[in-house]
Design a protein around this motif. Sequence first.
Motif, PDB file in Angstrom:
ATOM      1  N   LYS A 190      12.915  20.877  41.720  1.00  0.00           N
ATOM      2  CA  LYS A 190      13.834  21.748  42.445  1.00  0.00           C
ATOM      3  C   LYS A 190      14.763  22.478  41.475  1.00  0.00           C
ATOM      4  O   LYS A 190      15.108  21.963  40.415  1.00  0.00           O
ATOM      5  N   THR A 191      15.171  23.677  41.856  1.00  0.00           N
ATOM      6  CA  THR A 191      16.037  24.476  40.990  1.00  0.00           C
ATOM      7  C   THR A 191      17.463  23.923  40.973  1.00  0.00           C
ATOM      8  O   THR A 191      17.867  23.131  41.818  1.00  0.00           O
ATOM      9  N   ASP A 192      18.212  24.388  39.986  1.00  0.00           N
ATOM     10  CA  ASP A 192      19.583  23.930  39.771  1.00  0.00           C
ATOM     11  C   ASP A 192      20.473  25.155  39.582  1.00  0.00           C
ATOM     12  O   ASP A 192      19.986  26.272  39.360  1.00  0.00           O
ATOM     13  N   GLY A 193      21.769  24.946  39.639  1.00  0.00           N
ATOM     14  CA  GLY A 193      22.690  26.023  39.319  1.00  0.00           C
ATOM     15  C   GLY A 193      22.698  26.300  37.823  1.00  0.00           C
ATOM     16  O   GLY A 193      22.310  25.458  37.012  1.00  0.00           O
ATOM     17  N   PRO A 198      28.110  26.207  25.415  1.00  0.00           N
ATOM     18  CA  PRO A 198      29.223  25.303  25.715  1.00  0.00           C
ATOM     19  C   PRO A 198      30.436  26.073  26.228  1.00  0.00           C
ATOM     20  O   PRO A 198      30.554  27.273  26.008  1.00  0.00           O
ATOM     21  N   SER A 199      31.332  25.355  26.897  1.00  0.00           N
ATOM     22  CA  SER A 199      32.524  25.980  27.453  1.00  0.00           C
ATOM     23  C   SER A 199      33.744  25.129  27.131  1.00  0.00           C
ATOM     24  O   SER A 199      33.626  24.005  26.630  1.00  0.00           O
ATOM     25  N   GLY A 200      34.921  25.660  27.433  1.00  0.00           N
ATOM     26  CA  GLY A 200      36.150  24.919  27.202  1.00  0.00           C
ATOM     27  C   GLY A 200      36.381  24.649  25.726  1.00  0.00           C
ATOM     28  O   GLY A 200      35.963  25.414  24.846  1.00  0.00           O
ATOM     29  N   ASN A 212      25.895  29.471  19.504  1.00  0.00           N
ATOM     30  CA  ASN A 212      26.046  30.599  20.415  1.00  0.00           C
ATOM     31  C   ASN A 212      26.039  30.096  21.849  1.00  0.00           C
ATOM     32  O   ASN A 212      25.277  29.188  22.198  1.00  0.00           O
ATOM     33  N   LYS A 213      26.875  30.684  22.684  1.00  0.00           N
ATOM     34  CA  LYS A 213      26.865  30.318  24.093  1.00  0.00           C
ATOM     35  C   LYS A 213      25.576  30.823  24.739  1.00  0.00           C
ATOM     36  O   LYS A 213      25.058  31.872  24.377  1.00  0.00           O
ATOM     37  N   GLU A 214      25.076  30.056  25.704  1.00  0.00           N
ATOM     38  CA  GLU A 214      23.860  30.462  26.402  1.00  0.00           C
ATOM     39  C   GLU A 214      23.906  29.980  27.844  1.00  0.00           C
ATOM     40  O   GLU A 214      24.684  29.081  28.190  1.00  0.00           O
ATOM     41  N   ARG A 215      23.071  30.593  28.666  1.00  0.00           N
ATOM     42  CA  ARG A 215      22.980  30.201  30.063  1.00  0.00           C
ATOM     43  C   ARG A 215      21.943  29.091  30.190  1.00  0.00           C
ATOM     44  O   ARG A 215      20.773  29.266  29.825  1.00  0.00           O
ATOM     45  N   PRO A 296      16.310  28.631  38.102  1.00  0.00           N
ATOM     46  CA  PRO A 296      15.747  29.260  39.303  1.00  0.00           C
ATOM     47  C   PRO A 296      14.946  30.522  39.034  1.00  0.00           C
ATOM     48  O   PRO A 296      14.167  30.957  39.893  1.00  0.00           O
ATOM     49  N   SER A 297      15.092  31.123  37.860  1.00  0.00           N
ATOM     50  CA  SER A 297      14.330  32.336  37.564  1.00  0.00           C
ATOM     51  C   SER A 297      12.949  32.026  37.002  1.00  0.00           C
ATOM     52  O   SER A 297      12.145  32.933  36.791  1.00  0.00           O
ATOM     53  N   SER A 298      12.650  30.750  36.765  1.00  0.00           N
ATOM     54  CA  SER A 298      11.352  30.370  36.207  1.00  0.00           C
ATOM     55  C   SER A 298      10.307  30.261  37.317  1.00  0.00           C
ATOM     56  O   SER A 298      10.561  29.659  38.362  1.00  0.00           O
TER      57      SER A 298
END
Length: 392
Positions: A190-193, A198-200, A212-215, A296-298
């Motif tokens: 199942k897909t995920d958000g 990294p953040s913060g 590098n930041k990535e999605r 979800p785009s896969s």
Amino acid sequence: MATWSEIKQWQPDVIGQIGDQLAAQTKLVVGLQDELDGAKPAEWSGEAAEAADSDLRARRQALEELAARLSAAVKVIDDAELSVRELVRGVEATEDHATRNGYRIENGEVVKTEHATGLLTAAILQVEVQALLAQAAMIDTDLNSVLKRILSGEIDDAGATTLEAAAEAGEDRVVDEQRHRELLAKYQVKTDGMTTWPSGLTGWLAERAGFNKERITEAEAKLLDDLQSRKGLMGLKEFAEIRQTALHTAEGKFEGKGLTDGHADAFRHAYWNALMTQRYGEQWAGEFATAHERNPSSHHVPVGMDLHNNEVGRQIASANPDASPEELATLVEQAVKDGRMVIIDKNDTLVPSNEANPGETRDTRSNPWPTDNPDRGNDRDPGKPSATPDQY
């Protein structure tokens, strides 16, 4: 979707008779090979001979395609006959079960009579009915899918040069599609958000350390945050190096052919999972690799390929815990050559990695998969990741 009253009328014997008739026709077509081979006298030449030869080639090609499609139809109809026989036995057993316990089945629903024995029996019967209806739907879908491909000309002789080889190609195509559906039924998630990582504070520190930041998926982020909390930025750096090692090693395998959906791609996923398994343990590696496929785009076909090959890579590492990275790479490469992995062929079908040559797989770079895949929301939900990396 077939109704209960409809599947009660399904007749496997009639399906078998159709299959027998088509098998006889296939045999007749394949038997024309000698006539084709002797159709043109060896000493004949000139314009008339060339015209006749051209016509003969066209007729030969038409017969080869006919042999392939007839053979494919025989295969799928024979399989349908066996499946329907099993289904009919199940329907009869469920009807008998209902009658003996004071129930009857109407329109796919369990209805109690004055002699009903209890709610538990009704619940069990309803589960049986729904399972049989789902089985019928699958039989119907599989049969119609192949027959539509035959009628549209999608199933062909695969370049065969004899009628017998063409017939074998048609049957093989059906087998490939059946295996494809089975693989997709097993290897989906199942897909995920999605989130930026990294953040913060971690992101601020990571950027200064060269990241590098990535999605990525939220499940991936959770696992990486946990890894960072245990081992710091050096732990994240080591993780990134493992991924890069798998990528760079894959580029040197199979002449770099099939880096997307092909042989090199199969190697990369399996090798990456093998390296992660050695470093973090099979459970953590499995959770992270699965989380990675929840984007979800896969598209579901390459997702199925990746999940399967990831699993094989982890199995190889678990079976060879003392192997060096180079030895693991050799083992994974051999597994690709032996057909333990799957790749995506030019028909968008998952096939064993030894059934197509490197470079003869789907050209995804020129023909990208669609990114809108709402049906994946119905796939298996692995839950929140819970594994902790070994050795930490």
